[in-house]
Design a protein around this motif. Sequence first.
Motif, short mmCIF file in Angstrom:
data_model
loop_
_atom_site.label_atom_id
_atom_site.label_comp_id
_atom_site.label_asym_id
_atom_site.label_seq_id
_atom_site.Cartn_x
_atom_site.Cartn_y
_atom_site.Cartn_z
N SER A 104 37.39 6.28 61.79
CA SER A 104 36.36 5.47 62.44
C SER A 104 36.05 4.26 61.58
O SER A 104 36.13 4.32 60.35
CB SER A 104 35.09 6.29 62.64
OG SER A 104 35.35 7.38 63.49
N LYS A 142 33.83 0.09 61.69
CA LYS A 142 33.05 -0.96 62.34
C LYS A 142 33.54 -2.30 61.83
O LYS A 142 33.89 -2.44 60.67
CB LYS A 142 31.56 -0.86 61.99
CG LYS A 142 30.80 0.14 62.80
CD LYS A 142 29.31 0.03 62.50
CE LYS A 142 28.55 1.05 63.30
NZ LYS A 142 27.11 0.95 63.07
N GLU A 202 32.43 -5.54 60.48
CA GLU A 202 31.19 -6.06 59.90
C GLU A 202 30.99 -7.54 60.21
O GLU A 202 29.88 -7.98 60.47
CB GLU A 202 31.19 -5.87 58.39
CG GLU A 202 30.98 -4.45 57.96
CD GLU A 202 30.81 -4.32 56.46
OE1 GLU A 202 31.14 -5.27 55.70
OE2 GLU A 202 30.34 -3.27 56.03
N GLY A 221 29.95 -4.98 64.92
CA GLY A 221 28.92 -3.97 65.06
C GLY A 221 29.29 -2.76 65.91
O GLY A 221 28.53 -1.81 65.99
N LYS A 222 30.43 -2.78 66.54
CA LYS A 222 30.82 -1.67 67.42
C LYS A 222 31.59 -0.62 66.62
O LYS A 222 32.55 -0.93 65.94
CB LYS A 222 31.68 -2.17 68.57
CG LYS A 222 30.95 -3.14 69.47
CD LYS A 222 31.88 -3.71 70.52
CE LYS A 222 31.16 -4.79 71.33
NZ LYS A 222 32.07 -5.53 72.17
N LEU A 223 31.17 0.63 66.73
CA LEU A 223 31.87 1.74 66.08
C LEU A 223 33.10 2.07 66.91
O LEU A 223 33.01 2.29 68.12
CB LEU A 223 30.96 2.96 65.96
CG LEU A 223 31.59 4.18 65.26
CD1 LEU A 223 31.91 3.85 63.80
CD2 LEU A 223 30.66 5.37 65.34
N ARG A 224 34.25 2.11 66.26
CA ARG A 224 35.51 2.42 66.93
C ARG A 224 36.13 3.64 66.27
O ARG A 224 36.05 3.80 65.05
CB ARG A 224 36.51 1.25 66.79
CG ARG A 224 35.99 -0.07 67.30
CD ARG A 224 36.01 -0.08 68.79
NE ARG A 224 35.74 -1.43 69.26
CZ ARG A 224 35.35 -1.70 70.47
NH1 ARG A 224 35.21 -0.74 71.34
NH2 ARG A 224 35.11 -2.92 70.85
#
Length: 127
Positions: free
Chosen positions: A42, A44, A46, A28-31
């Motif tokens: 970019s 995530k 899942e 869940g973290k956007l990188r």
Amino acid sequence: MAQAREYSSLIGVDMPSLPTDLPDCGVGKLRTRRNINGAPFSFKVEDFVGFPTMDGKKFICLQKIQHTAPKPASEYRFAYYMVGVKPGAKGRWVFGQFALLLSEPELKRLLRMAAKKWPDFSKVLPN
């Protein structure tokens, strides 16, 4: 999250000095990172599947990645986390330095090639 004591009995290793929780694998973290040419991308995580190694010092995982920029795409990443030893990371789960990213067709192709070259490898694959 599973506690270290819960899986220490499973793998037969006493892990009092290891982190008590397993890593969340970044779900869940956007990188945002840069590719080899310096262009940003970019993504995530899942979802993931994974397990601790027999010595309990690494956590191996296969992550389902959704790229958001520059163009949407799904990939799979073979990754690992390890218990940090350097100051500032000591005793915590930290992401391994190297991780392989593959598209679904690439992953399937690689698994088919392994099964063709190594007949006993098909025992490893699910039906």
